[in-house]
Design a protein around this motif. Sequence first.
Motif, short mmCIF file in Angstrom:
data_model
loop_
_atom_site.label_atom_id
_atom_site.label_comp_id
_atom_site.label_asym_id
_atom_site.label_seq_id
_atom_site.Cartn_x
_atom_site.Cartn_y
_atom_site.Cartn_z
N CYS A 22 1.11 -1.24 -0.30
CA CYS A 22 -0.15 -0.10 0.25
C CYS A 22 1.14 0.77 0.05
O CYS A 22 0.62 2.22 -0.13
N ARG A 23 2.25 1.25 0.46
CA ARG A 23 2.86 2.05 1.39
C ARG A 23 3.15 2.45 -0.24
O ARG A 23 3.81 3.78 -1.08
N TYR A 24 3.70 1.44 -1.36
CA TYR A 24 4.25 2.11 -2.33
C TYR A 24 3.76 2.37 -3.48
O TYR A 24 4.28 2.89 -3.91
N LEU A 25 2.58 1.63 -3.44
CA LEU A 25 1.57 2.15 -4.55
C LEU A 25 1.75 3.52 -3.91
O LEU A 25 1.08 4.78 -4.93
N ALA A 26 0.99 3.97 -2.38
CA ALA A 26 0.59 5.77 -2.11
C ALA A 26 1.96 6.58 -2.66
O ALA A 26 1.99 7.90 -3.58
N GLU A 27 2.84 5.89 -2.58
CA GLU A 27 4.35 6.54 -3.22
C GLU A 27 4.31 6.87 -5.00
O GLU A 27 4.95 8.36 -5.27
N ALA A 28 3.77 5.84 -6.20
CA ALA A 28 3.40 6.60 -7.01
C ALA A 28 2.33 6.97 -7.36
O ALA A 28 3.19 7.71 -8.29
N HIS A 29 1.52 7.11 -6.61
CA HIS A 29 0.31 8.05 -6.43
C HIS A 29 0.80 9.49 -6.49
O HIS A 29 0.14 9.59 -6.92
N VAL A 30 1.42 9.37 -5.85
CA VAL A 30 2.03 10.87 -5.27
C VAL A 30 2.94 11.13 -6.79
O VAL A 30 2.51 12.67 -7.09
N GLN A 31 3.65 10.83 -7.43
CA GLN A 31 4.27 11.01 -8.07
C GLN A 31 3.41 11.20 -9.36
O GLN A 31 3.85 12.06 -10.44
N ALA A 32 1.84 10.44 -9.75
CA ALA A 32 1.49 10.61 -10.88
C ALA A 32 0.52 12.49 -9.61
O ALA A 32 -0.99 12.53 -10.79
N MET A 33 0.59 12.80 -9.30
CA MET A 33 -0.01 13.76 -8.70
C MET A 33 -1.59 13.78 -8.48
O MET A 33 -2.91 13.76 -8.41
N GLN A 34 -1.68 11.94 -8.06
CA GLN A 34 -3.35 11.34 -8.05
C GLN A 34 -2.83 11.22 -5.83
O GLN A 34 -2.50 10.40 -5.48
N PHE A 35 -3.77 12.67 -5.71
CA PHE A 35 -2.92 12.63 -4.30
C PHE A 35 -4.28 12.14 -3.22
O PHE A 35 -3.80 11.99 -1.92
N ASP A 36 -5.62 12.23 -3.15
CA ASP A 36 -6.66 11.63 -2.91
C ASP A 36 -6.28 9.85 -2.81
O ASP A 36 -6.63 9.56 -1.30
N ARG A 37 -6.60 9.14 -3.72
CA ARG A 37 -5.87 7.85 -4.08
C ARG A 37 -4.88 7.66 -3.10
O ARG A 37 -4.47 6.49 -1.56
N ALA A 38 -3.77 8.41 -3.17
CA ALA A 38 -2.10 8.11 -2.26
C ALA A 38 -2.75 8.19 -0.94
O ALA A 38 -2.01 7.62 -0.34
#
Length: 603
Positions: A221-237
């Motif tokens: 989950c953390r790995y995927l959260a960081e990926a969403h941060v870098q994609a600027m998808q902050f709500d999912r992150a």
Amino acid sequence: MPGLVSVKTPPDSVPLQISVPESASSQPQRSSPAGPSKPPSPLARKTPSPSASASASRSRPSPNRLKSKSLQPEPILADASLDNPDLGPFLLKLARDTIASGEGPNKALDFAVRAAKSFERCAVDGEPSLDLVMSLHVLAAIYCSLGRFEEAVPVLDRAILVPEIGRGADHALAAFSGHMQLGDTYSMLGLVDRSIECYEEGLKIQIEALGETDPRVGETCRYLAEAHVQAMQFDRADELCKKTLEIHRAHSEPASIEEAADRRLMALICEAKGDYEAALEHLVLASMSMIANAQENEVATIDVSIGNIYMSLCRFDEAVFSYQKALTVLKSSRGDNHPSVASIFVRLADLYHKTGKLRESKSYCENALRIYVKPVPGTTAEEISSGLTEISAIYESIDEPEEALKLLQKAMSLLEDKPGQQSTIAGIEARMGVMYCMLGRYEEARSSFGSAIAKLRASGEKKSPFFGVVLNQMGLACVQLFKIDEAGELFEEARSILEKECGPCHQDTLGVYSNLAATYDAMGRVEDAIEILEYVLKLREEKLGIANPDFEDEKRRLSELLKEAGRKRDKKAKSLENLIDPNSKKTTKKEGTRRWASLGFRL
């Protein structure tokens, strides 16, 4: 991913390391693809933290090309000896031993290809072979180590089709590892959307196999959260990071290092969303956890982040205290010329610029540049590039665009041969476009913006607010070159993105409305221009208030258009200087500091 908003660590390409389970009874865990890959964020623990790379410097591969590629058998594969069921494990062991001995990946590649072919030949009809899956994972990892990411994709596509999850944990491990490794590979190619899709699928498989509260699920989950941060998808992150925090709090001691890392990531997400108070709370709790675990350097790094939040809140004295406290610790532990020291100099330079102390600001910039020009061994190109980019923003704000442009060009040159940096390079090119506009070099600005837009499209970031802002900037450059039709198309695309991502009342969206109205007027589409200006004025009157100085200007422009629409349209072309937003040139300059900064980018 990008350039973007992230607490950075040295993103060195790690040595080729391929971990293959010795037995099929291994528990599902994160597979680690070999070759150049993005290292874990400093927010993570020492275990591999899934952090998706922003994008790659290579061009986007054709989908047909990816689908058509398959394992190309070498002539040696026709050897009948490959039908021997003992040969596959032997060749796979040779591949692993070759890697471990450092003889070179090309020889290991030959062994891995032959091993995969042997496992394929010896597989029992109707029975999925986990040995084949293992060999394909190793083969894909070797391709990645050679920089041949596009060739790794079809191998992994094939690998994830073999396991049958319903057959138990071994197959779940194989499927999970395949999806995560494929996600990493797409990330290195700059295909952010595909990368995240693979990670999401891997997470689903892992949750099905282990349950939602297993610590290993928390890591993913953390790995995927960081990926969403870098994609600027902050709500999912935000959603994934909260889940990670809950899992770690349930399985770890209070004030654990894992919880501290989660809170630092949460602070990053909150900061990106503009919730500075929440970000500060998470950072203070993370700092207390690190103090409890005697992690002095990590406490100093968190102090820098706390200083950033204080500066965003205009609490400058407290920000200076946090920066100086961190500076003392890092100088003592890492040396005066460490890049982490330079990064604090940059933050202090930015702070003193914001408080009007330009001499101190420039002095800190020069101190940082001395470190970046002669970096200590172990300093990565990514660290230097990031620092130069931040310094360039300060030089831009003190009206030295030529010096800022030189720094940006140097920063980009450091990343051009680095995989996984496509979004970051795109951000730098966008900043260079702003500098070219400030210098009146509009053709170069248009070219630079165009290159940035192409990279952002390829990396799957064509729906982000940043992409909309870059489209708007390129439109302004086209206006200056009298390419009105092209400018209109760019403004229209920017409007559709910013309306959806930021809302109609956001300043970036309002700016695009104004530019689009002026462009429609220049194209003779007066009714369309009137419609947009009436909509903007209605928004200001009903939701934003009329105190903004832009209100009177927009009202005047609308009045002129309505007056003109009441008589026969004068076909004589107007000067664009009268048609475009009178603040457009000033806006171009402001975009570089205010608009980009409001989205969390430090370019």
